[in-house]
Structure formats: C-alpha cells, structure tokens
Design a protein around this motif. Structure first.
Motif, PDB file in Angstrom:
ATOM      1  N   PRO A  16      26.392  17.037   4.026  1.00  0.00           N
ATOM      2  CA  PRO A  16      26.366  17.334   5.457  1.00  0.00           C
ATOM      3  C   PRO A  16      27.207  16.337   6.235  1.00  0.00           C
ATOM      4  CG  PRO A  16      24.348  16.253   4.804  1.00  0.00           C
ATOM      5  CD  PRO A  16      25.130  16.480   3.548  1.00  0.00           C
ATOM      6  N   ARG A  17      27.831  16.868   7.291  1.00  0.00           N
ATOM      7  CA  ARG A  17      28.560  16.014   8.216  1.00  0.00           C
ATOM      8  C   ARG A  17      27.595  15.435   9.225  1.00  0.00           C
ATOM      9  NH1 ARG A  17      32.417  20.516   8.589  1.00  0.00           N
ATOM     10  NH2 ARG A  17      31.280  20.973  10.507  1.00  0.00           N
ATOM     11  N   ALA A  18      27.984  14.359   9.805  1.00  0.00           N
ATOM     12  CA  ALA A  18      27.099  13.674  10.747  1.00  0.00           C
ATOM     13  C   ALA A  18      26.778  14.563  11.918  1.00  0.00           C
ATOM     14  CB  ALA A  18      27.736  12.357  11.201  1.00  0.00           C
ATOM     15  N   GLN A  19      27.739  15.379  12.354  1.00  0.00           N
ATOM     16  CA  GLN A  19      27.479  16.195  13.535  1.00  0.00           C
ATOM     17  C   GLN A  19      26.732  17.478  13.183  1.00  0.00           C
ATOM     18  OE1 GLN A  19      30.363  15.432  12.291  1.00  0.00           O
ATOM     19  NE2 GLN A  19      31.814  17.168  12.194  1.00  0.00           N
ATOM     20  N   ASP A  20      26.539  17.794  11.888  1.00  0.00           N
ATOM     21  CA  ASP A  20      25.908  19.041  11.515  1.00  0.00           C
ATOM     22  C   ASP A  20      24.422  18.897  11.238  1.00  0.00           C
ATOM     23  OD1 ASP A  20      28.203  20.417  11.737  1.00  0.00           O
ATOM     24  OD2 ASP A  20      28.800  20.191   9.612  1.00  0.00           O
ATOM     25  N   GLU A  22      20.627  16.253  11.187  1.00  0.00           N
ATOM     26  CA  GLU A  22      19.944  15.013  11.538  1.00  0.00           C
ATOM     27  C   GLU A  22      19.370  14.449  10.263  1.00  0.00           C
ATOM     28  OE1 GLU A  22      17.335  15.279  14.889  1.00  0.00           O
ATOM     29  OE2 GLU A  22      18.324  17.082  15.600  1.00  0.00           O
ATOM     30  N   THR A  23      19.902  13.297   9.850  1.00  0.00           N
ATOM     31  CA  THR A  23      19.490  12.730   8.571  1.00  0.00           C
ATOM     32  C   THR A  23      18.502  11.622   8.790  1.00  0.00           C
ATOM     33  OG1 THR A  23      21.198  11.037   8.509  1.00  0.00           O
ATOM     34  CG2 THR A  23      21.815  13.234   7.731  1.00  0.00           C
ATOM     35  N   THR A  24      17.963  11.183   7.684  1.00  0.00           N
ATOM     36  CA  THR A  24      17.026  10.063   7.721  1.00  0.00           C
ATOM     37  C   THR A  24      17.685   8.797   7.206  1.00  0.00           C
ATOM     38  OG1 THR A  24      16.221  10.672   5.551  1.00  0.00           O
ATOM     39  CG2 THR A  24      15.048  11.566   7.435  1.00  0.00           C
ATOM     40  N   LYS A  25      19.030   8.694   7.346  1.00  0.00           N
ATOM     41  CA  LYS A  25      19.685   7.447   6.951  1.00  0.00           C
ATOM     42  C   LYS A  25      19.202   6.301   7.822  1.00  0.00           C
ATOM     43  CE  LYS A  25      23.894   9.508   5.112  1.00  0.00           C
ATOM     44  NZ  LYS A  25      25.349   9.597   5.213  1.00  0.00           N
ATOM     45  N   ALA A  26      19.150   5.145   7.226  1.00  0.00           N
ATOM     46  CA  ALA A  26      18.612   4.001   7.948  1.00  0.00           C
ATOM     47  C   ALA A  26      19.489   3.664   9.140  1.00  0.00           C
ATOM     48  CB  ALA A  26      18.520   2.790   7.019  1.00  0.00           C
ATOM     49  N   MET A  27      18.884   3.382  10.246  1.00  0.00           N
ATOM     50  CA  MET A  27      19.587   2.966  11.452  1.00  0.00           C
ATOM     51  C   MET A  27      19.672   1.444  11.467  1.00  0.00           C
ATOM     52  SD  MET A  27      17.800   5.582  14.131  1.00  0.00           S
ATOM     53  CE  MET A  27      18.862   5.042  15.463  1.00  0.00           C
ATOM     54  N   PRO A  28      20.625   0.869  12.226  1.00  0.00           N
ATOM     55  CA  PRO A  28      20.732  -0.601  12.274  1.00  0.00           C
ATOM     56  C   PRO A  28      19.433  -1.230  12.701  1.00  0.00           C
ATOM     57  CG  PRO A  28      22.620   0.436  13.317  1.00  0.00           C
ATOM     58  CD  PRO A  28      21.650   1.523  13.025  1.00  0.00           C
ATOM     59  N   ALA A  29      19.118  -2.324  12.075  1.00  0.00           N
ATOM     60  CA  ALA A  29      17.854  -2.991  12.387  1.00  0.00           C
ATOM     61  C   ALA A  29      17.941  -3.778  13.672  1.00  0.00           C
ATOM     62  CB  ALA A  29      17.456  -3.926  11.231  1.00  0.00           C
ATOM     63  N   ALA A 167       3.184  29.140   9.347  1.00  0.00           N
ATOM     64  CA  ALA A 167       3.498  27.707   9.389  1.00  0.00           C
ATOM     65  C   ALA A 167       4.598  27.363   8.396  1.00  0.00           C
ATOM     66  CB  ALA A 167       2.240  26.895   9.089  1.00  0.00           C
ATOM     67  N   TRP A 168       4.552  27.954   7.216  1.00  0.00           N
ATOM     68  CA  TRP A 168       5.575  27.695   6.188  1.00  0.00           C
ATOM     69  C   TRP A 168       6.945  28.154   6.664  1.00  0.00           C
ATOM     70  CZ3 TRP A 168       9.185  29.960   3.082  1.00  0.00           C
ATOM     71  CH2 TRP A 168       9.546  29.283   1.914  1.00  0.00           C
ATOM     72  N   LEU A 169       7.006  29.367   7.228  1.00  0.00           N
ATOM     73  CA  LEU A 169       8.296  29.898   7.677  1.00  0.00           C
ATOM     74  C   LEU A 169       8.846  29.115   8.868  1.00  0.00           C
ATOM     75  CD1 LEU A 169       7.575  33.735   7.395  1.00  0.00           C
ATOM     76  CD2 LEU A 169       9.062  32.356   5.921  1.00  0.00           C
ATOM     77  N   VAL A 170       7.958  28.743   9.793  1.00  0.00           N
ATOM     78  CA  VAL A 170       8.406  27.977  10.963  1.00  0.00           C
ATOM     79  C   VAL A 170       8.921  26.614  10.521  1.00  0.00           C
ATOM     80  CG1 VAL A 170       7.618  26.831  13.072  1.00  0.00           C
ATOM     81  CG2 VAL A 170       6.954  29.194  12.604  1.00  0.00           C
ATOM     82  N   ALA A 171       8.172  25.954   9.654  1.00  0.00           N
ATOM     83  CA  ALA A 171       8.619  24.637   9.172  1.00  0.00           C
ATOM     84  C   ALA A 171       9.929  24.739   8.398  1.00  0.00           C
ATOM     85  CB  ALA A 171       7.534  24.013   8.306  1.00  0.00           C
ATOM     86  N   ARG A 172      10.066  25.760   7.554  1.00  0.00           N
ATOM     87  CA  ARG A 172      11.291  25.923   6.789  1.00  0.00           C
ATOM     88  C   ARG A 172      12.476  26.238   7.708  1.00  0.00           C
ATOM     89  NH1 ARG A 172      12.827  27.387   1.526  1.00  0.00           N
ATOM     90  NH2 ARG A 172      10.968  26.255   0.874  1.00  0.00           N
ATOM     91  N   LYS A 173      12.232  27.103   8.711  1.00  0.00           N
ATOM     92  CA  LYS A 173      13.328  27.500   9.599  1.00  0.00           C
ATOM     93  C   LYS A 173      13.771  26.357  10.499  1.00  0.00           C
ATOM     94  CE  LYS A 173      16.083  30.529  11.570  1.00  0.00           C
ATOM     95  NZ  LYS A 173      17.230  31.129  10.835  1.00  0.00           N
ATOM     96  N   LEU A 174      12.814  25.683  11.131  1.00  0.00           N
ATOM     97  CA  LEU A 174      13.168  24.635  12.089  1.00  0.00           C
ATOM     98  C   LEU A 174      13.703  23.373  11.407  1.00  0.00           C
ATOM     99  CD1 LEU A 174      10.269  24.925  14.704  1.00  0.00           C
ATOM    100  CD2 LEU A 174      12.546  25.966  14.744  1.00  0.00           C
ATOM    101  N   SER A 175      13.395  23.218  10.117  1.00  0.00           N
ATOM    102  CA  SER A 175      13.876  22.023   9.404  1.00  0.00           C
ATOM    103  C   SER A 175      15.188  22.277   8.676  1.00  0.00           C
ATOM    104  CB  SER A 175      12.812  21.553   8.398  1.00  0.00           C
ATOM    105  OG  SER A 175      12.617  22.539   7.393  1.00  0.00           O
ATOM    106  N   GLY A 176      15.831  23.410   8.987  1.00  0.00           N
ATOM    107  CA  GLY A 176      17.045  23.757   8.283  1.00  0.00           C
ATOM    108  C   GLY A 176      18.157  22.738   8.451  1.00  0.00           C
ATOM    109  N   ARG A 177      18.213  22.013   9.577  1.00  0.00           N
ATOM    110  CA  ARG A 177      19.277  21.036   9.819  1.00  0.00           C
ATOM    111  C   ARG A 177      18.771  19.605   9.626  1.00  0.00           C
ATOM    112  NH1 ARG A 177      23.624  23.131  12.516  1.00  0.00           N
ATOM    113  NH2 ARG A 177      24.080  21.138  13.513  1.00  0.00           N
ATOM    114  N   LEU A 178      17.555  19.519   9.051  1.00  0.00           N
ATOM    115  CA  LEU A 178      17.006  18.194   8.784  1.00  0.00           C
ATOM    116  C   LEU A 178      17.185  17.836   7.317  1.00  0.00           C
ATOM    117  CD1 LEU A 178      13.615  18.235  10.733  1.00  0.00           C
ATOM    118  CD2 LEU A 178      15.743  17.125  11.405  1.00  0.00           C
ATOM    119  N   SER A 179      17.343  16.563   7.064  1.00  0.00           N
ATOM    120  CA  SER A 179      17.386  16.089   5.692  1.00  0.00           C
ATOM    121  C   SER A 179      16.458  14.891   5.575  1.00  0.00           C
ATOM    122  CB  SER A 179      18.814  15.695   5.305  1.00  0.00           C
ATOM    123  OG  SER A 179      18.841  15.224   3.971  1.00  0.00           O
ATOM    124  N   LEU A 180      15.619  14.921   4.541  1.00  0.00           N
ATOM    125  CA  LEU A 180      14.610  13.890   4.365  1.00  0.00           C
ATOM    126  C   LEU A 180      15.003  13.015   3.172  1.00  0.00           C
ATOM    127  CD1 LEU A 180      13.274  16.356   5.872  1.00  0.00           C
ATOM    128  CD2 LEU A 180      11.119  15.587   4.923  1.00  0.00           C
TER     129      LEU A 180
END
Length: 877
Positions: A16-20, A22-29, A167-180
C-alpha cells in the motif's frame, strides 16, 4: 508491505501507498527534527501508548464502535422481523390458539393507556431481543406489598446470527483501507467492538423497559418487562469480540507466525484449524434437520408453526443434534410444584416414549453419521497426517478435546428455562437442557471422527467431486496460512533439536540458502500469484447451479406453504366438522352417525333415523365455524349454531390417525359430549312400542315400570304411547325439546298408566250388577258379596229373606298397572225383609213374624281389566 497469508485468497496484496491506507507503522516518539522539547499534539499522545498501539489512528477506534452498534441494531431488527413473520403465520393459519397469541400481544399493548401504546410497541422488541444473548426475559408484577415474578430463557439464535453477520460485514468493509501490524491491534479493536455492542445493548434494553399499569378490581397492578441482566452484557461483549476479531483477521500484516501460534501447532497439530470440521459437522446436520423440521412444521402445524420456526428452529435443531448423537436432554424442576411437574428430573432420549416413528429415528441417526463423516473428511483436509503429525502422540487428543469442549458449550447454549416466584407461595424453576454427560458422548464422537480422518477419509478424498473437496478444506487463503504455520512448526521443531532459537529460521529471508519458507513466502500458490480469471463457461455453470439450487429451495418452501394452506382449507378438520353439522341441519341422522358414531347400543340409537330426525321440528337451522385449534394430530373446531332463534356454541373434537393421499384425514372423537345428547323415557310395564315424530319405536317389554335412555340430536321429538284399551291410557303426547346448549342436561319424558272415566263407569256398572245379583240370590249371606245378614247360627228361626237395594254406593279405582282395586267412596243402602220365629219354645208351634232391617253397602274388590272386559271380585263381607 509484503503480502500476507491473512489477505484475501482471491487477490494479491499489493504494497500500500501512504496515501491509500492508514497503517499502524510506528510514529515518531518525539517531536520533529531539531526539537529539543517533548512532542506535542497527536505525536505526544501516540508516544505515550504502548509500542504495538502507537500506529493506531482514529479510524482504528471508530470502526469497531460502528461494527458493535450495527451488530446490536441488526439483532433487534431481525427480532422485529421474526416476530412479524410469526404473527403473519398466526394470521394465515386461522387457528384460534395461534390467534390467541397475537391477541394476547395486542391486548397486552392495549391494556396500557393510549398514549403509552406506541411506546410499548417500540420497547417490546428490544426486550425480546435480550433473549438472543441468553439473557432472561423477566416479567415482574407488583401490587401493594405483594409481587409476582416470572422469567424465561429461550435463546433466539437467528436474530443473533443476523447481528453477528452484520457486525462482521461492517467491520470487514470499513477496515478495507486499514492495515494492522500485529495481533494486539486486532484484538484491541475486537474488544472495543464487543464493548460497544455490550454498552449499546445495555443502554437500549435499560431505557426501553416495558412498564404498564393494569387495573384489577379496586387496585392497580404495575407490570414491568425487562431483559436487563449481567448475561446480556457479558454475551454481547463476547459476541462482538469474536465477530470483529474474525472480520479483522485478514487485515493483520504480521510477517511471521507468532511464537504462541508456532508452539501451539508444534505440540497440538491442527488445533488452530479444529473449528472447521466441527463447523462442517454442525452445519450439515443442523441445516438439513432444520429444513426438515420447517417442512414438518408447515405440514403438521400449519402456517403458525411453520412461520414461527424463525424463533425456535435453531434451538430445536441443536436439541436434535444432541439427541441424534445418542445423548439426551433432561427436564429438571427445582422448588415446589415445578419439581413435581417435571418429576424432579426426567431424561429423554431420541426414542423416549415410543411416540416417534422408527423411520424418523433411523433417519436422524443416519444424518448424524453422515455429518460426522463430513467432519472427518474436512479434518483430513485441514490437518493431513504427515510425519510430523504422526510422530506427535498428542495430536490424537486435539479433535476429541475440541468435541469435549463442544459438549460443555451446548449444555450452556441449548438451555431453556422458566422461573416463577411469589405466586401464592409457588416458587421454582423448570429447565430443559442436555444432560451433564453430553460432553463425554461428544468426546467419543471426536475419537471416532479422528480415527475416520486418519484411516478412512484419505481413501475417499481423491474420488470426491472438486466442489465438495473445496467446501470441506476451506479457502486457499486459509489453507495457505495453515501451510505456513505447519512449516513454521516443523522448522521450530528442527531448530529446537539443533539447539537454535526456533524463530531464527522463520524470521530469516526465504532466499537464504537452507532456510524454509517464511510467513509471507509460505502461502499457497494461489496467494502468491494473481488468480487467473474464472472461465466464463465455468462461471455460467456455477451460476446456473446456484440458481437451480435456490429455485429448488424456494419451490420447496412454496410447496410446503401451499401444502399447509390446502391441508387446512380443503382437508382441514373444520371441513369434517362442517360436514357433520350440515348433516344435522339437513336432518340426515344416518350420515351424522357415520361421521361421528355415538358409541351406544342399537336400542339406544333408536331415534337416530332419517325418518324420525328428519321430521323433528326446531333442528339446528344454521351455523358458523368460529374457530379451529390444531395441536399436532388433534384439533378442536368451535362453531356457533342457531336453533329455534337461539344462538349457542358447540365444539367438535377431532383426531387424525390416517391420511387421504398426502393429506391428513380427520375423524370426530368423543361425539357423545358434543351434539349428541340423551333423552330418558319412563316406560310403564308391558309397553313395548311408542311413537316418535309419527314413527314407531320398539321398546323393551318388562313386567315392571322402567326407564329407557335414547341418544338424540338437537331438535323436538313428539312422543306418545298408544292406549291398550278404552279404559287405560298412558297420558297425553309429550315433546322432548333437545337444545344444542343443553348438552350437560338430560331431558326426561315420563309415561305412566292412567285410567279413563269410562273405567270407573264400567266398574260401577259391573259392581252394581253384582250387588243386584247378590240381592236376588234369596240368601241371608250371599256368597262372594259384600253384604249379608248374620243369623248367629239360628237359621231355623229365619226364613224368606228378600234384599232390596235402596241406594247404590259410589266407587273409586285405585292402583296402577295390573294391580287395580275398586273401592266404595260412598256407601250405599240395602233393606232386608224376612220372617222371624218369635216362639222360643221348640215344643210350641212356630210364630212367624215379618221383620226388616237395613244395612250399609261398602267394601272393595279386585278390579281386572282385560282388553275391553272389566271384572270385579268383591271380598266377602
């Protein structure tokens, strides 16, 4: 980011590109470069979180909240739809017992004030939805210092399933652009969803508690219906947690299996895949058994039972699953009369009571075996018995242990109970649940399935259709992930044997010589390369098969509904009741007895002929079927009949013990307590025939007066007994008025022997003639006469007697039947003229003097009537 085995199985996971996304990469401390001070704003807040959570954005927190709320609202909506479908079934059935339920719901709402009715209707589904979370639904009634509480636990699993899927479908759909990045984020988001679901359920259930006041005599009862409980919150949290965690599973971008996963797979091979064969086992059995129960419900119970299946079929299928696998359910009562009602503890097996047909028992056990075989095939797919599995002895315990836990779980999930407290001192709980040793039975099934998967299933996997194998083994993504975990476990085992850290090999690049596949590289081929587009012909074939299968299911449901409607209309019990009442209205007693045999002797059914009943006045003139109640193979039809301008209600009980083709055949049961009634006739001695509505009816001839009981249908019966002679009568003609609403009363018609005035006149004539005969006898003491003169044995001094009747007596007839007596009611007078020898000296000539005397004529005698001949036998005076 490298592709993950947790990604969708039918698409390649691009970096994934940064603009595509929302990742869970660590942010600066800390703050930006050159900033000596601490960070501010979001950077500062993120730096204070634990390392695994520092990459979470606002969307990571919002998505699970929306999923949890959506799941609960979907559960409530599904509950509303299920209730509406059930009420629709009641309305279509035309069954009073069904309509009574809908009426009770409406009455319960209308019992409150008009302004509160809408609020009660809105609140009710939220309280009923609490049952879906295994929470008790309690009704509390209080008035003054007294109170009654009732509780019900009956899980509604279909609405809960709708909520889980939402709940499963909503979570799957809304988390489509999320990466854990890790599992911690996944389970934290799942916990947030569970918490949102639990809080939403608690808040809505608490604010929609149904409260209403019901007037009772001079007081008012406060009624409160609530589903708020700890179970509601706990189960809602658990459901939200698991549903959302499952939906987010594909979003986790973990580069390698975790230590826990690897260790688990190493020591318990297949444990992470054990849910699939169990799910296959449950799905095959419950879907087929549930579909069969729905069809059976439509056929046997009509629309009401069929449509209400949305409420009860999951629980019923679960109970059948337990029974068909040779376990049992128990009905237990605790406390007072409830314990007595259930027999304290009553264990029921699939074959208990013997009411179930043998073919049904065999079919269910066969379905249990088939579903177990499917589970074995699935287990053989998801955990093949390779050298690693074969060397691990504890692998034998994985599936049996899972089935042991399944047995413990169904003991909780399949529990239904009712509770009553404070009702005139009657307290207790009545519960139905699987027996305690169900887990041991399931353990044995697990052992059998494990053995089948190891020694039998591999021989059949190659010959099964490809579609069946794909359904049993799961998606390519799941199989790829399982392969990576298995490889990691094997490498970990080898590393441990070589003295290295188990994860050293796993974490090294796949290109390094001598190193096995990593978590990213070890996916199935379908996950590594883009899947080729499905052949259009094959896609068309699959679509056609799906359409055909769906059409068959739809047609089966439509056929079941049509069958139910036809069986209730053209072949329903009300038709048989209508046929009976039509025969009664038309005066066809013969047809009525064919439809509903009164079960009496031939003599007692003497009035049940078309000639007699057809001539009866005031029969039932019209009728209306008002209600039909069907309970399995028994039914009650209520009708309103009109007779002699009076309307009354009658009930006809019917039983089905056969079929007319595919449809049930009904026969009328216990008709003696329905339209048939009794007329008792008091019959004089010697009478052997009477007339009813102008037709002769033979009666038993007895020497003494007796009673005869006759079975009749509603109407008027004119009865008379012909007089045997002009001197005897049995009374005037009488009418027995039999009414449909007098079925608990017996009409009585009494005939008795009475004497006509002609008998007294003839007896008087015969008696006076007898007196004249006695008077003309020329004897002082006529034989067989009621008068005479006593000469005190001095007959030599009396001669020439002449009797003269100066006044005849008056008579009355006494007695009944053949025992009749003629007695004087007023005495008569007779004069005796005679000569008396007044010379007392026998040596002297006789001195005859004329003398006379008077005597009263009275007495009694036997009166004998033979036809038109009357005889009087006087007693000697």
């Amino acid at each position: 980011m490298p592709s993950s085995a947790y990604g969708p199985g039918d698409e390649t996971q691009p970096v994934p590109r940064a603009q595509d996304s929302e990742t869970t990469k660590a942010m600066p401390a800390v703050g930006g470069p050159g900033d000596d001070g601490p960070g501010t704003g979001p950077e500062k807040a993120a730096s204070q979180l634990p390392a695994p959570l520092r990459g979470m954005t606002g969307k990571h927190w919002l998505v699970p909240v929306i999923a949890g709320i959506s799941g609960y609202l979907a559960t409530v909506l599904a509950t509303v739809i299920a209730l509406l479908i059930t009420l629709l079934g009641f309305a279509l059935s035309g069954d009073s017992s069904s309509n009574d339920i809908a009426s009770d719901v409406t009455t319960g709402i209308e019992s409150s004030t008009d302004a509160n009715q809408v609020w009660v209707a809105i609140c009710l589904p939220f309280q009923v939805a609490a049952l879906a979370f295994l929470a008790p639904l309690r009704l509390v009634v209080s008035g003054g210092a007294e109170g009654v509480s009732m509780g019900l636990i009956f899980p509604l699993y279909l609405p809960l399933l709708c909520g889980v899927l939402t709940a499963w479908l909503v979570a799957r759909k809304l988390s489509g652009r999320l990466s854990l990045d890790n599992r911690v984020v996944q389970w934290l988001m799942a916990a947030i969803a569970g918490l949102a679901w639990a809080l939403t359920a608690f808040i809505f259930t608490a604010i929609t508690v149904v409260r209403t006041d019901v007037p009772l005599f001079l007081s008012t009862l406060e009624m409160r219906l609530t589903g708020v409980s700890f179970a509601l919150v706990a189960v809602a949290f658990l459901v939200g947690l698991l549903a959302t965690a499952s939906a987010l599973n594909v979003r986790v971008a973990q580069p390698a299996p975790g230590r826990v996963v690897t260790t688990t797979e190493r020591h318990a091979p297949g444990l992470l895949q054990v849910l699939r064969p169990i799910a296959i086992h449950l799905l095959v059995f419950c879907v087929l058994a549930g579909l069969g129960m729905v069809i059976y419900a439509f056929i046997e119970g009509g629309a009401a039972a069929g449509f209400s299946a949305v409420l009860w079929v999951p629980m019923a299928a679960g109970v059948l699953f337990v029974l068909s696998h040779l376990s049992a359910v128990t009905v237990t009562g605790a406390g007072g009369w409830l314990a007595e009602a259930s027999g304290s503890s009553n264990v029921a097996y699939l074959w208990t009571d013997g009411d179930q047909p043998v073919w049904a028992i065999v079919l269910l056990v066969l379905l249990a075996v088939i579903s177990a075989v499917c589970a074995a095939l699935s287990w053989a797919h998801v955990r093949p018995v390779d050298q690693r599995v074969a060397r691990t002895v504890q692998s034998w315990a994985v599936l049996p242990g899972a089935y042991l836990l399944l047995g413990l779980l169904v003991m909780w999930l399949l529990r239904a109970s009712g509770q009553l407290g404070g009702f005139f001192g009657l307290d207790g709980v009545l519960a139905v649940r699987p027996v305690a040793w169900t887990c041991l039975v399931f353990l044995l099934w697990g052992v059998a399935i494990e053995a089948l998967a190891r020694f039998v299933a591999p021989a059949f996997i190659g010959v099964l259709p490809g579609g069946v194998n794909r359904a049993l083994r799961g998606s390519d993504r799941a199989r790829g992930r399982a392969a990576v975990v298995a490889s990691a476990a094997a490498l970990a085992g080898g590393a441990a044997a070589a003295g290295r850290t188990p994860h050293d090999d796993v974490a090294r690049p796949a290109s390094e010589p001598g190193v096995g596949p990593t978590y990213g590289a070890g996916v199935a081929p379908a996950a590594q390369e883009p899947r080729e587009p499905m052949d259009p012909a094959k896609k068309k074939k699959i679509r056609l098969v799906a359409i055909i299968a769906g059409s068959i299911i739809l047609l089966a449901v439509i056929a079941a509904i049509v069958f139910s409607v036809v069986s209730r209309t053209a072949f329903g019990p009300d038709k048989k009741a209508e046929e009976l009442i039509e025969a009664v209205v038309g005066g066809d007693a013969q047809r009525a007895t064919e439809l509903a045999d009164p079960n009496v002797t031939t003599q007692q059914r003497g009035l049940l002929t078309n000639d007699i009943y057809g001539a009866a006045e005031n029969r039932i003139s019209s009728y209306e079927i008002t209600d039909t109640t069907v309970n399995g193979d028994r039914a009650t039809v209520d009708a309103r009949v009109s007779q002699d301008n009076v309307t009354s209600n009658v009930s006809v009980n019917l039983v089905s013990d056969g079929r007319e083709g595919l449809f049930k055949s009904w026969r009328i049961e216990n008709p003696d307590s329905l339209l048939y009634q009794q007329v008792t006739v008091q019959v004089p001695a010697g009478v052997e025939k009477m007339n009813v509505n102008g037709n002769p009816v033979t009666l038993p001839n007895e020497s003494e007066p007796h009673s005869v009981s006759l079975t009749v249908l509603p109407g008027d019966y004119d009865m008379s007994v012909d007089a045997p002679s002009k001197y005897v009568t049995y009374g005037e003609a009488q009418t027995a008025e039999v009414r449909a609403d007098d079925r608990f009363m017996s009409d009585t018609v009494q005939f008795s022997t009475e004497h006509t005035p002609e008998l007294v006149e003839e007896a008087t004539r015969v008696a006076n003639a007898k007196l004249d005969e006695c008077a003309a006898s020329g004897s002082f003491d006529p034989e067989g006469c009621s008068f005479g003169f006593n000469s005190y044995d001095d007959n030599e001094d009396y001669r020439n007697p002449t009797w003269t009747i100066t006044e005849y007596p008056e008579y009355e007839v006494y007695g009944t039947g053949d025992s009749l007596t003629l007695s004087t009611s007023k005495s008569g007078e007779a004069t005796l003229e005679y000569q008396y020898n007044s010379e007392w000296d026998d040596d002297e000539p006789a001195d005859w003097e004329d003398q006379d005397t008077e005597t009263s004529l009275y007495g009694s005698g036997d009166l004998v009537v033979t036809g038109d001949k009357v005889e009087v036998n006087f007693s000697d005076w």
